[in-house]
Scaffold this motif. Sequence first.
Motif, PDB file in Angstrom:
ATOM      1  N   GLU A  91      -3.152   7.569   0.666  1.00 36.70           N
ATOM      2  CA  GLU A  91      -2.799   9.074   0.956  1.00 36.70           C
ATOM      3  C   GLU A  91      -2.766   9.669  -0.262  1.00 36.70           C
ATOM      4  N   LEU A  92      -2.660   9.119  -1.600  1.00 36.60           N
ATOM      5  CA  LEU A  92      -2.410   9.614  -2.657  1.00 36.60           C
ATOM      6  C   LEU A  92      -3.724  10.492  -3.051  1.00 36.60           C
ATOM      7  N   ILE A  93      -3.457  11.886  -3.452  1.00 37.28           N
ATOM      8  CA  ILE A  93      -4.354  12.660  -3.698  1.00 37.28           C
ATOM      9  C   ILE A  93      -4.552  13.186  -5.185  1.00 37.28           C
ATOM     10  N   ILE A  94      -5.549  12.791  -5.839  1.00 34.95           N
ATOM     11  CA  ILE A  94      -5.940  12.848  -7.266  1.00 34.95           C
ATOM     12  C   ILE A  94      -6.801  14.213  -7.558  1.00 34.95           C
ATOM     13  N   SER A  95      -6.326  15.102  -7.819  1.00 32.92           N
ATOM     14  CA  SER A  95      -6.974  16.409  -8.161  1.00 32.92           C
ATOM     15  C   SER A  95      -6.756  16.833  -9.507  1.00 32.92           C
ATOM     16  N   GLY A  96      -7.953  16.778  -9.956  1.00 32.25           N
ATOM     17  CA  GLY A  96      -8.120  17.409 -11.580  1.00 32.25           C
ATOM     18  C   GLY A  96      -7.514  16.533 -12.358  1.00 32.25           C
ATOM     19  N   GLY A  97      -7.168  15.250 -11.925  1.00 27.43           N
ATOM     20  CA  GLY A  97      -6.407  14.294 -12.787  1.00 27.43           C
ATOM     21  C   GLY A  97      -5.079  14.084 -12.547  1.00 27.43           C
ATOM     22  N   GLU A  98      -4.552  15.287 -11.691  1.00 27.20           N
ATOM     23  CA  GLU A  98      -2.849  15.087 -11.233  1.00 27.20           C
ATOM     24  C   GLU A  98      -3.054  14.175 -10.187  1.00 27.20           C
ATOM     25  N   GLY A 109     -12.375  16.853  -7.532  1.00 26.16           N
ATOM     26  CA  GLY A 109     -12.326  15.586  -6.869  1.00 26.16           C
ATOM     27  C   GLY A 109     -11.800  15.776  -5.603  1.00 26.16           C
ATOM     28  N   GLN A 110     -10.507  16.217  -5.531  1.00 26.66           N
ATOM     29  CA  GLN A 110      -9.738  16.287  -4.174  1.00 26.66           C
ATOM     30  C   GLN A 110      -8.937  17.474  -4.305  1.00 26.66           C
ATOM     31  N   VAL A 111      -8.677  18.075  -3.094  1.00 27.93           N
ATOM     32  CA  VAL A 111      -7.826  18.957  -3.155  1.00 27.93           C
ATOM     33  C   VAL A 111      -6.992  18.927  -1.699  1.00 27.93           C
ATOM     34  N   PRO A 112      -5.740  19.240  -1.711  1.00 27.26           N
ATOM     35  CA  PRO A 112      -4.742  19.089  -0.417  1.00 27.26           C
ATOM     36  C   PRO A 112      -5.151  20.169   0.538  1.00 27.26           C
ATOM     37  N   VAL A 113      -5.213  19.695   1.874  1.00 23.17           N
ATOM     38  CA  VAL A 113      -5.468  20.681   3.032  1.00 23.17           C
ATOM     39  C   VAL A 113      -4.304  20.421   4.160  1.00 23.17           C
ATOM     40  N   ALA A 114      -3.754  21.232   4.726  1.00 23.40           N
ATOM     41  CA  ALA A 114      -2.602  20.750   5.703  1.00 23.40           C
ATOM     42  C   ALA A 114      -2.866  21.149   6.957  1.00 23.40           C
ATOM     43  N   PHE A 115      -2.648  20.176   8.130  1.00 22.80           N
ATOM     44  CA  PHE A 115      -2.697  20.277   9.529  1.00 22.80           C
ATOM     45  C   PHE A 115      -1.405  20.804  10.058  1.00 22.80           C
ATOM     46  N   LEU A 116      -1.167  21.561  10.765  1.00 23.18           N
ATOM     47  CA  LEU A 116      -0.071  22.117  11.424  1.00 23.18           C
ATOM     48  C   LEU A 116       0.088  22.240  12.970  1.00 23.18           C
ATOM     49  N   THR A 117       0.990  21.864  13.470  1.00 26.76           N
ATOM     50  CA  THR A 117       1.555  22.273  14.879  1.00 26.76           C
ATOM     51  C   THR A 117       2.630  23.183  14.595  1.00 26.76           C
ATOM     52  N   LEU A 118       2.869  24.417  15.798  1.00 24.22           N
ATOM     53  CA  LEU A 118       3.620  25.419  15.268  1.00 24.22           C
ATOM     54  C   LEU A 118       4.580  25.417  16.391  1.00 24.22           C
ATOM     55  N   PRO A 135       1.297  13.958  -0.752  1.00 17.35           N
ATOM     56  CA  PRO A 135       1.409  14.657   0.466  1.00 17.35           C
ATOM     57  C   PRO A 135       3.064  14.708   1.115  1.00 17.35           C
ATOM     58  N   THR A 136       3.529  13.597   0.813  1.00 19.30           N
ATOM     59  CA  THR A 136       4.901  13.728   1.537  1.00 19.30           C
ATOM     60  C   THR A 136       5.817  14.712   0.805  1.00 19.30           C
ATOM     61  N   GLU A 137       5.822  15.200  -0.392  1.00 16.77           N
ATOM     62  CA  GLU A 137       6.495  16.145  -1.109  1.00 16.77           C
ATOM     63  C   GLU A 137       6.036  17.495  -0.505  1.00 16.77           C
ATOM     64  N   GLY A 182       0.712  -1.131   0.031  1.00 11.01           N
ATOM     65  CA  GLY A 182       0.150   0.106  -0.109  1.00 11.01           C
ATOM     66  C   GLY A 182       0.768   1.144   0.170  1.00 11.01           C
ATOM     67  N   ASP A 183       2.194   1.254  -0.069  1.00 10.70           N
ATOM     68  CA  ASP A 183       2.959   2.248  -0.157  1.00 10.70           C
ATOM     69  C   ASP A 183       3.477   2.505  -1.547  1.00 10.70           C
ATOM     70  N   LEU A 184       3.600   3.785  -1.864  1.00  8.60           N
ATOM     71  CA  LEU A 184       4.153   3.876  -3.048  1.00  8.60           C
ATOM     72  C   LEU A 184       5.568   4.611  -3.029  1.00  8.60           C
ATOM     73  N   GLY A 185       6.183   4.075  -4.260  1.00  7.14           N
ATOM     74  CA  GLY A 185       7.733   4.601  -4.193  1.00  7.14           C
ATOM     75  C   GLY A 185       8.479   4.316  -5.747  1.00  7.14           C
ATOM     76  N   TYR A 186       9.426   4.363  -5.878  1.00  6.16           N
ATOM     77  CA  TYR A 186      10.120   3.839  -7.067  1.00  6.16           C
ATOM     78  C   TYR A 186      11.676   3.691  -6.880  1.00  6.16           C
ATOM     79  N   LEU A 187      12.157   2.916  -7.605  1.00  4.40           N
ATOM     80  CA  LEU A 187      13.568   2.682  -7.823  1.00  4.40           C
ATOM     81  C   LEU A 187      14.478   3.456  -8.576  1.00  4.40           C
ATOM     82  N   ASP A 188      15.547   3.839  -8.092  1.00  2.00           N
ATOM     83  CA  ASP A 188      16.439   4.785  -9.158  1.00  2.00           C
ATOM     84  C   ASP A 188      17.303   3.534  -9.881  1.00  2.00           C
ATOM     85  N   GLN A 189      18.332   4.326 -10.676  1.00  6.55           N
ATOM     86  CA  GLN A 189      19.075   3.417 -11.420  1.00  6.55           C
ATOM     87  C   GLN A 189      19.833   2.234 -10.801  1.00  6.55           C
TER      88      GLN A 189
END
Length: 498
Positions: free
Chosen positions: A393-400, A431-440, A404-406, A374-381
Motif C-alpha cells: 500500500e506504500l505510495i511513492i509520489s515524486g520520490g516521497e 508516479g502515484q498520488v493518494p486518493v481517499a474513499f470515504l463513508t460518511l 496511507p495509515t497516517e 509485507g507490513d511496514l513498521g519500526y521499533l522504538d528504543q
Amino acid sequence: MHLKKNANQTLINFLNSHKPNSWLLKKASQMPLKKALIHREQSYSFLQLALLVQGYANYWHKRLADKPTTVALLGNNSLEYVLTILALFELGIKVQFLNPRLTSREIVFQLNDAGCEHVICTKNVWQDLSVNFKIYKALDLLEISQLPIQQIFDYGYRSENIASIMYTSGTTGHPKGVGQCFKHHKASALATKKSLALTSEDCWLCVLPLYHIGGLAIILRMLICGCSVYLVEKFQAEQIQTLISTKQVTLASVVTKMLQDLAELLPTAIYPANFKTYLLGGGPVAKDLLLKYQKFGVAVMQSYGMTETCSQICALPAQDALSKLGSAGRPLEGVCLKINAPQKDGIGEIWLKGSSIISNYLGQKKTTDWLKTGDLGYLDQDGFLYLVSRQSELIISGGENIYPTEIEHLLQRLPQIKQVAVVGQKDPTWGQVPVAFLTLKTSVTKIEILDYLTSRLAKYKFPKAFFVVKKMPMTASNKIQKYRFLTDEKGSLVEYEL
C-alpha cells in the motif's frame, strides 16, 4: 444436556485406560465438569462437549467413506460449526475453512488449490459448488446429541500435522493457502496465556468469524488453557455489552469496527472488575478511539498478528497503553521480530519467525526461517512495534514515501467521516498520488477536509481526490479490501466525488 449412560461410560472407560492425545479428551479427563462452551445461554462442560464430539466423529467416520485427509467447512458461527471442527480434529482430518462471503468461483479456486474434494455446509449456509465436489450437510444439535458412540476416536492433535487451512484474507487480491499445524496453535495459545495471565476461570467472548484465525484461536485456547468460551453468532454491540456487564465474560476479541460501535455505549456502559480487556486486532485504530476507552477506564490491548502467525504475535500491555499509544506492543514469548532493510526513518518490512509462525504456504517450499509479512513498521528504543502500512500500500509520489495509515488516522478524527481508505493512484507526473474513499456519518465538503488537514499534514500527502462510497468492500475479518478501489474500472463502488 442429558448424558447417555452408555456413551458416558464408554468415554470414561477410554479415559481411564488411555492417555489421550486429543486436547479435548485431556480436558474431559482433567476437568470433566468445568464449563467449556456457552452458546445461547446453554453451557456445556468439557465432558459434555467431548461426548457430543465423539458421537459426531463416529458419524463422520462412516459418512466420509473414502477417508479424505482434508475436509472443507462452509458456514457461520454456530454450535454445530464448532462441533464439526472438533469432530474432524478427532478423526485426524485437516479442516479447510471457507469464507461464506466469497463467490462460488473464489471458493472453488481455494478448494482446488488445496486439493480438497469434500465440503461440509452448516444449515445457515448452503452453496452449490459443482459436480466436482462432494457436498454434505452438517447435522443440527438435536441430531448430534442422539448419535451413538461405538468407538472413541483420538487420531488428531499430532504436533507436526496440519490442523487447519485458511486462505489469506485477500486485501491485496491474491489469497494464498496457510497450513496451520497443531504445534503452531499450541504455541500461540500458550504465549497468549502468559501475555494475558489467562486462567481456567476466564471466559472469552468469541464473536469473530470462526473461519478467521481470530475466531478459531479462541476455541483452541479453550482446549489448551481450559478457559471457557462464550460463542456469539453475530456481532451486536448491545448484546456484547450486556454479556460484559453481567460478568459472563472476562475477555473479548474485537476488530476496529466493533470497537467503534461499542464506544457509542461507553457513557452508560457497565464494566465489572472481572472484565480484563478487549483484545484488538484486524488493522490500525485511531488514537482518539483508544483515548476514549481510557477515559472510561476500559482496557484495550492492541495486538498484531495474521493468519500466518496463528493469531497475535505482538501485544501492548495495559500498563504501557498511555506511554506507547499507537503501538502494537512487543513480541510475545517465542516470537522473533526484526525490521528488514530499514530506511533513515527506521521504517522497513517486518520479518517474523517463531514457534507459532508457518514456514511456507501451501504448495511452496520452505526457503527461509523468516516470514516476510509485507507490513511496514519500526521499533522504538524500547523495542515496541509501530505499524505504518502494508508494503503493497506504500505510495511513492515524486520520490516521497506516503503511508496511507497516517492520512487515514487524521481523516477518521473528523466527526463527519465514518470510514476511510487511502490508496495510491497512478499519475503521469508524480508516479502515484493518494486518493481517499470515504463513508460518511453526515455531509462534509472537500474544502472542510482540506482546511482540517492543512495544519496537520504535509501538503504533498494530501489526497488529490475524495470519493464517497455507500459501503466499504470488506474481508471476513473486517479489513477494507483496498485493491477493489484500484480494479473498480466502472466506478460501481463510488457514489460521487467531493
